[in-house]
Design a protein around this motif. Sequence first.
Motif, PDB file in Angstrom:
ATOM      1  N   THR A   2     -11.493   1.036   4.715  1.00  0.00           N
ATOM      2  CA  THR A   2     -10.482   0.339   4.146  1.00  0.00           C
ATOM      3  C   THR A   2      -9.760  -0.393   5.343  1.00  0.00           C
ATOM      4  N   GLN A   3      -9.833  -1.730   5.323  1.00  0.00           N
ATOM      5  CA  GLN A   3      -8.801  -2.631   6.458  1.00  0.00           C
ATOM      6  C   GLN A   3      -7.542  -2.586   5.768  1.00  0.00           C
ATOM      7  N   SER A   4      -6.720  -2.279   6.865  1.00  0.00           N
ATOM      8  CA  SER A   4      -5.282  -2.235   6.688  1.00  0.00           C
ATOM      9  C   SER A   4      -4.512  -3.670   6.708  1.00  0.00           C
ATOM     10  N   THR A   5      -3.914  -3.830   5.731  1.00  0.00           N
ATOM     11  CA  THR A   5      -2.848  -5.189   5.787  1.00  0.00           C
ATOM     12  C   THR A   5      -1.557  -5.031   5.542  1.00  0.00           C
ATOM     13  N   PRO A   6      -0.464  -5.730   6.007  1.00  0.00           N
ATOM     14  CA  PRO A   6       0.742  -5.372   5.761  1.00  0.00           C
ATOM     15  C   PRO A   6       1.067  -4.945   4.380  1.00  0.00           C
ATOM     16  N   ASP A   7       0.392  -5.271   3.488  1.00  0.00           N
ATOM     17  CA  ASP A   7       0.872  -4.855   2.055  1.00  0.00           C
ATOM     18  C   ASP A   7      -0.287  -3.972   1.395  1.00  0.00           C
ATOM     19  N   ALA A   8      -1.364  -3.685   2.087  1.00  0.00           N
ATOM     20  CA  ALA A   8      -2.251  -2.801   1.705  1.00  0.00           C
ATOM     21  C   ALA A   8      -1.534  -1.179   1.227  1.00  0.00           C
ATOM     22  N   GLY A   9      -1.907  -1.119  -0.087  1.00  0.00           N
ATOM     23  CA  GLY A   9      -1.510   0.326  -0.248  1.00  0.00           C
ATOM     24  C   GLY A   9      -0.252   0.422  -1.329  1.00  0.00           C
ATOM     25  N   LYS A  10       0.360  -0.983  -0.974  1.00  0.00           N
ATOM     26  CA  LYS A  10       1.746  -1.220  -1.756  1.00  0.00           C
ATOM     27  C   LYS A  10       1.341  -1.498  -3.294  1.00  0.00           C
ATOM     28  N   GLY A  11       2.533  -0.890  -4.028  1.00  0.00           N
ATOM     29  CA  GLY A  11       2.407  -1.532  -5.484  1.00  0.00           C
ATOM     30  C   GLY A  11       2.784  -2.635  -5.672  1.00  0.00           C
ATOM     31  N   PRO A  12       3.251  -3.272  -6.956  1.00  0.00           N
ATOM     32  CA  PRO A  12       3.746  -4.677  -7.215  1.00  0.00           C
ATOM     33  C   PRO A  12       4.790  -5.127  -6.186  1.00  0.00           C
ATOM     34  N   GLU A  18       4.359   2.719  -3.604  1.00  0.00           N
ATOM     35  CA  GLU A  18       3.233   2.640  -3.211  1.00  0.00           C
ATOM     36  C   GLU A  18       2.211   3.096  -4.295  1.00  0.00           C
ATOM     37  N   ALA A  19       0.999   2.227  -4.100  1.00  0.00           N
ATOM     38  CA  ALA A  19      -0.138   2.453  -5.119  1.00  0.00           C
ATOM     39  C   ALA A  19      -0.842   3.804  -4.777  1.00  0.00           C
ATOM     40  N   ALA A  20      -1.166   4.626  -5.817  1.00  0.00           N
ATOM     41  CA  ALA A  20      -1.762   5.878  -5.447  1.00  0.00           C
ATOM     42  C   ALA A  20      -3.213   5.876  -4.827  1.00  0.00           C
ATOM     43  N   VAL A  21      -3.882   4.680  -5.020  1.00  0.00           N
ATOM     44  CA  VAL A  21      -5.164   4.421  -4.233  1.00  0.00           C
ATOM     45  C   VAL A  21      -4.810   3.188  -3.312  1.00  0.00           C
ATOM     46  N   PRO A  22      -4.869   3.332  -2.013  1.00  0.00           N
ATOM     47  CA  PRO A  22      -4.730   2.053  -1.218  1.00  0.00           C
ATOM     48  C   PRO A  22      -5.530   1.088  -1.487  1.00  0.00           C
ATOM     49  N   SER A  33      -7.213  -6.779 -11.175  1.00  0.00           N
ATOM     50  CA  SER A  33      -8.340  -5.965 -11.361  1.00  0.00           C
ATOM     51  C   SER A  33      -8.383  -4.424 -10.503  1.00  0.00           C
ATOM     52  N   HIS A  34      -7.753  -4.474  -9.473  1.00  0.00           N
ATOM     53  CA  HIS A  34      -7.780  -3.164  -8.711  1.00  0.00           C
ATOM     54  C   HIS A  34      -6.542  -2.384  -9.421  1.00  0.00           C
ATOM     55  N   ALA A  35      -5.610  -2.957  -9.885  1.00  0.00           N
ATOM     56  CA  ALA A  35      -4.633  -2.180 -10.569  1.00  0.00           C
ATOM     57  C   ALA A  35      -5.028  -1.511 -11.891  1.00  0.00           C
ATOM     58  N   ILE A  36      -6.092  -2.199 -12.675  1.00  0.00           N
ATOM     59  CA  ILE A  36      -6.737  -1.937 -13.584  1.00  0.00           C
ATOM     60  C   ILE A  36      -7.495  -0.500 -13.276  1.00  0.00           C
ATOM     61  N   PHE A  37      -8.336  -0.701 -12.083  1.00  0.00           N
ATOM     62  CA  PHE A  37      -9.090   0.263 -11.819  1.00  0.00           C
ATOM     63  C   PHE A  37      -8.148   1.587 -11.530  1.00  0.00           C
ATOM     64  N   ARG A  38      -7.046   1.428 -10.828  1.00  0.00           N
ATOM     65  CA  ARG A  38      -6.107   2.422 -10.375  1.00  0.00           C
ATOM     66  C   ARG A  38      -5.816   3.166 -11.653  1.00  0.00           C
ATOM     67  N   LEU A  39      -5.357   2.452 -12.490  1.00  0.00           N
ATOM     68  CA  LEU A  39      -4.543   2.707 -13.554  1.00  0.00           C
ATOM     69  C   LEU A  39      -5.650   3.832 -14.539  1.00  0.00           C
ATOM     70  N   ALA A  40      -7.040   3.301 -14.931  1.00  0.00           N
ATOM     71  CA  ALA A  40      -8.009   3.862 -15.663  1.00  0.00           C
ATOM     72  C   ALA A  40      -8.335   5.134 -15.009  1.00  0.00           C
ATOM     73  N   ARG A  41      -8.323   5.136 -13.526  1.00  0.00           N
ATOM     74  CA  ARG A  41      -8.994   6.385 -12.815  1.00  0.00           C
ATOM     75  C   ARG A  41      -7.663   7.400 -13.032  1.00  0.00           C
ATOM     76  N   LEU A  42      -6.536   7.118 -12.882  1.00  0.00           N
ATOM     77  CA  LEU A  42      -5.655   7.973 -13.021  1.00  0.00           C
ATOM     78  C   LEU A  42      -5.382   8.637 -14.832  1.00  0.00           C
ATOM     79  N   HIS A  43      -5.400   7.529 -15.677  1.00  0.00           N
ATOM     80  CA  HIS A  43      -5.426   7.800 -16.865  1.00  0.00           C
ATOM     81  C   HIS A  43      -6.578   9.064 -17.351  1.00  0.00           C
ATOM     82  N   ARG A  44      -7.794   8.459 -17.020  1.00  0.00           N
ATOM     83  CA  ARG A  44      -8.759   9.289 -17.216  1.00  0.00           C
ATOM     84  C   ARG A  44      -8.807  10.961 -16.713  1.00  0.00           C
TER      85      ARG A  44
END
Length: 186
Positions: A2-12, A18-22, A33-44
């Motif tokens: 994962t490449q880090s950017t100043p906003d990488a891992g940040k939530g909205p 912070e997002a649960a998954v960077p 799309s990435h937020a949907i992925f994270r949400l679906a993963r946590l929900h499941r």
Amino acid sequence: MTQSTPDAGKGPVGTGQEAAVPVPAAASGGPVSHAIFRLARLHRMFAGQLLRRIGLHPGQELVMMHLWELGPRRQTDLVRLMDSDAATMTRTVRRLEQAGFVRRRPSPTDKRASLIEPTAASHALRRQVEQVWSQLEDISTAGLSEDERTAALRTLERLEQNLVRAAAEAAEEVDAAGAAGASGDE
């Protein structure tokens, strides 16, 4: 990696959470799309924890919900209803059968098919499944007002409609390309 950017891992932006998954830089073009992925993963994951307490795995409760609602169904009908594949449904039904929540019986109208039906043991499970889903709903929507819950549901339904429409269009393109290829073979 994962490449880090100043906003990488940040939530909205502006939420300070912070997002649960960077969020990898390569996903910057698809933040929803990435937020949907994270949400679906946590929900499941959370659903799995709650369902394990009552002897189910994620997805099995949905099969049971349909069987409780609609009554006995052929496995092929469950595949279509759940938008699943045959192998996954075979494993799901087998596990539910081993747990004593469903049984197979011959179809009275089709000698080649069997019907999957809920057992008495599964009917006792229904209330627990309903409680798990209520708990999961409360956890997922904690802190949201009724208006926010309604707006979130409306947005999720719209996203689903967009994806269903895109899948149908892609299937039509594949069919058209197949037909064009077949006509060129003659």
